[in-house]
Write an enzyme that holds these catalytic residues in place. Structure first.
Site, mmCIF file in Angstrom:
data_model
loop_
_atom_site.group_PDB
_atom_site.id
_atom_site.type_symbol
_atom_site.label_atom_id
_atom_site.label_comp_id
_atom_site.label_asym_id
_atom_site.label_seq_id
_atom_site.Cartn_x
_atom_site.Cartn_y
_atom_site.Cartn_z
ATOM 1 N N ALA A 13 9.274 45.302 11.859
ATOM 2 C CA ALA A 13 8.310 44.256 11.515
ATOM 3 C C ALA A 13 8.590 43.074 12.428
ATOM 4 C CB ALA A 13 8.476 43.856 10.058
ATOM 5 N N GLY B 200 10.743 48.627 10.319
ATOM 6 C CA GLY B 200 9.374 49.078 10.050
ATOM 7 C C GLY B 200 8.914 50.164 11.015
ATOM 8 N N GLU C 24 10.240 53.301 9.626
ATOM 9 C CA GLU C 24 9.458 53.591 8.413
ATOM 10 C C GLU C 24 8.086 54.163 8.773
ATOM 11 O OE1 GLU C 24 10.352 49.523 7.043
ATOM 12 O OE2 GLU C 24 10.852 50.439 5.132
ATOM 13 N N GLU D 242 17.557 46.274 8.526
ATOM 14 C CA GLU D 242 17.131 45.132 7.701
ATOM 15 C C GLU D 242 18.296 44.362 7.083
ATOM 16 O OE1 GLU D 242 15.551 48.016 7.889
ATOM 17 O OE2 GLU D 242 13.381 47.732 7.682
HETATM 18 N N1 CO8 Z 1 10.194 41.273 15.937
HETATM 19 C C1 CO8 Z 1 9.776 40.358 16.830
HETATM 20 N N2 CO8 Z 1 10.161 40.394 18.131
HETATM 21 C C2 CO8 Z 1 10.972 41.380 18.505
HETATM 22 C C3 CO8 Z 1 11.434 42.358 17.619
HETATM 23 C C4 CO8 Z 1 10.998 42.295 16.258
HETATM 24 N N3 CO8 Z 1 11.344 43.204 15.348
HETATM 25 N N4 CO8 Z 1 12.248 43.205 18.289
HETATM 26 C C5 CO8 Z 1 12.289 42.769 19.558
HETATM 27 N N5 CO8 Z 1 11.517 41.670 19.703
HETATM 28 C C6 CO8 Z 1 11.282 40.888 20.911
HETATM 29 C C7 CO8 Z 1 12.504 40.040 21.275
HETATM 30 O O1 CO8 Z 1 12.516 38.858 20.522
HETATM 31 C C8 CO8 Z 1 12.285 39.845 22.749
HETATM 32 O O2 CO8 Z 1 11.329 38.828 22.923
HETATM 33 P P1 CO8 Z 1 11.542 37.695 24.080
HETATM 34 O O3 CO8 Z 1 11.521 38.463 25.374
HETATM 35 O O4 CO8 Z 1 10.364 36.802 23.901
HETATM 36 O O5 CO8 Z 1 12.862 37.065 23.812
HETATM 37 C C9 CO8 Z 1 11.654 41.142 23.202
HETATM 38 O O6 CO8 Z 1 11.115 41.763 22.012
HETATM 39 C C10 CO8 Z 1 12.639 42.120 23.822
HETATM 40 O O7 CO8 Z 1 13.695 42.287 22.905
HETATM 41 P P2 CO8 Z 1 15.250 42.105 23.325
HETATM 42 O O8 CO8 Z 1 15.370 41.121 24.434
HETATM 43 O O9 CO8 Z 1 16.018 41.853 22.062
HETATM 44 O O10 CO8 Z 1 15.534 43.554 23.909
HETATM 45 P P3 CO8 Z 1 16.941 44.306 23.920
HETATM 46 O O11 CO8 Z 1 16.756 45.502 24.776
HETATM 47 O O12 CO8 Z 1 18.047 43.380 24.254
HETATM 48 O O13 CO8 Z 1 17.172 44.801 22.398
HETATM 49 C C11 CO8 Z 1 16.519 45.739 20.303
HETATM 50 C C12 CO8 Z 1 16.294 45.727 21.829
HETATM 51 C C13 CO8 Z 1 17.883 46.320 19.987
HETATM 52 C C14 CO8 Z 1 15.438 46.644 19.702
HETATM 53 C C15 CO8 Z 1 16.415 44.301 19.756
HETATM 54 O O14 CO8 Z 1 15.206 43.712 20.242
HETATM 55 C C16 CO8 Z 1 16.409 44.216 18.256
HETATM 56 O O15 CO8 Z 1 17.450 44.330 17.637
HETATM 57 N N6 CO8 Z 1 15.222 43.977 17.647
HETATM 58 C C17 CO8 Z 1 15.115 43.780 16.223
HETATM 59 C C18 CO8 Z 1 15.287 45.078 15.478
HETATM 60 C C19 CO8 Z 1 15.207 44.838 13.980
HETATM 61 O O16 CO8 Z 1 16.028 44.166 13.402
HETATM 62 N N7 CO8 Z 1 14.172 45.428 13.340
HETATM 63 C C20 CO8 Z 1 13.964 45.306 11.929
HETATM 64 C C21 CO8 Z 1 13.034 44.180 11.622
HETATM 65 S S1 CO8 Z 1 12.865 43.920 9.883
HETATM 66 C C22 CO8 Z 1 11.799 45.097 9.389
HETATM 67 O O17 CO8 Z 1 11.352 45.918 10.151
HETATM 68 C C23 CO8 Z 1 11.442 45.065 7.953
HETATM 69 C C24 CO8 Z 1 10.328 46.036 7.623
HETATM 70 C C25 CO8 Z 1 9.823 45.822 6.218
HETATM 71 C C26 CO8 Z 1 9.107 44.519 6.064
HETATM 72 C C27 CO8 Z 1 8.627 44.381 4.670
HETATM 73 C C28 CO8 Z 1 7.691 43.213 4.457
HETATM 74 C C29 CO8 Z 1 8.297 41.947 4.059
#
Ligand code: CO8
Length: 260
Positions: free
Chosen positions: A66, A111, A114, A134
């Site tokens: 998400a 997400g 999921e 999460e």
């Molecule tokens: N949301 C928003 N932006 C994101 C997300 C995300 N989930 N993941 C990556 N991005 C963005 C980064 O902020 C970055 O943006 P910018 O270039 O502007 O800084 C760009 O994508 C590239 O990401 P990274 O620079 O971090 O790339 P890396 O190769 O270093 O890392 C990863 C890749 C490991 C995937 C890393 O981006 C990461 O850990 N992302 C988050 C993963 C995460 O925690 N996902 C779970 C989110 S919570 C969720 O999904 C809950 C679902 C249920 C919701 C229920 C409703 C309330």
């Protein structure tokens, strides 16, 4: 069909949906979830679609979860509304009459994991990574992850993956039964297309009935599930495909199934 956050392509009954926010690793924001909700409703009413392939734009991510920039501003009420929109959208996949294959080309986190789990089955690239991170955000999975992952890999394994937020590679995900096939990145879409073409050549009514029998049956006891299967088996004969398929076998020719 035109969308802002996804690409819709259709060729010979096979639809390819590409989640298209590569700069945010295809993270699911409210707008993208709303577009998927609209698209799945449209697919449910389109009897020209045989199979759907769902993938992510770019070579890095299927969906990295998400959109955290939206989550960061939520309160208890808006979080439940957002979870509800995501859950309804993902629940629609099982209700579609045609198979939906997740083609996981990179990160499938939170997400994104999921969403892949909500599809009928998953093909993954060798470089795909799965996980529910999460807990690292002080959250829990909210798009059905606690439910679908536990049903897929068992409660104990699901809890370990959720509690530790551990990321697993595609091969490990396959060993757990999460993923059907692991493929080199350059062959992933091609192989998914081949499987889609094989399915698309079957009778659409029989595919829809088999899908419904599996999805409905897995939620109930064996006797009830078998009863549903028997009813679905009977319904196959409402389509000319059952006659065509059985006659073609006896006449030693290839069956030609209906288009709808
Ligand atoms: N949301 C928003 N932006 C994101 C997300 C995300 N989930 N993941 C990556 N991005 C963005 C980064 O902020 C970055 O943006 P910018 O270039 O502007 O800084 C760009 O994508 C590239 O990401 P990274 O620079 O971090 O790339 P890396 O190769 O270093 O890392 C990863 C890749 C490991 C995937 C890393 O981006 C990461 O850990 N992302 C988050 C993963 C995460 O925690 N996902 C779970 C989110 S919570 C969720 O999904 C809950 C679902 C249920 C919701 C229920 C409703 C309330």
């Amino acid at each position: 069909m035109e969308f802002k956050n996804l690409i819709y392509e259709k060729e010979e009954g096979i639809v390819r949906i590409t989640l298209n926010r590569p700069k945010a690793l295809n993270a699911l924001n409210a707008e993208l979830i709303s577009e998927l909700n609209v698209l799945f409703d449209a697919l449910a009413a389109d009897d020209g679609v045989r199979v759907v392939l769902l993938t992510g734009a770019g070579d890095k991510a299927f969906v990295a979860g998400a959109d955290i920039s939206e989550l960061a501003h939520m309160d208890s009420f808006s979080a439940r509304i957002f979870a509800d929109a995501g859950q309804s959208m993902m629940a629609k996949i099982a209700l579609l009459p045609m198979p939906v294959i997740a083609v996981v080309n990179g990160f499938a986190l939170g997400g994104g994991c999921e969403l892949a789990l909500a599809c009928d089955f998953i093909y993954a690239s060798e470089k795909a990574m799965f996980g529910l991170p999460e807990e690292t955000l002080g959250l829990i999975p909210g798009f059905g992850g606690t439910q679908r992952l536990a049903r897929r890999v068992g409660a104990a394994m699901a809890m370990e993956l959720i509690f530790t937020a551990k990321r697993i590679k595609a091969e490990e995900a396959k060993a757990l039964g999460l993923v059907n096939r692991v493929l080199p990145p350059e062959q992933l879409m091609e192989e998914a297309q081949k499987t889609a073409a094989t399915i698309a050549a079957m009778g659409p009514a029989a595919i829809a009935l088999a899908k419904a029998a599996v999805h409905r049956g897995i939620e109930v006891d064996l006797i009830s599930g078998s009863y549903m299967e028997k009813e679905a088996f009977g319904l196959c004969f409402a389509s000319p495909d059952a006659k065509e398929g059985t006659s073609a076998f006896l006449e030693k020719r290839k069956a030609v199934f209906s288009k709808t």
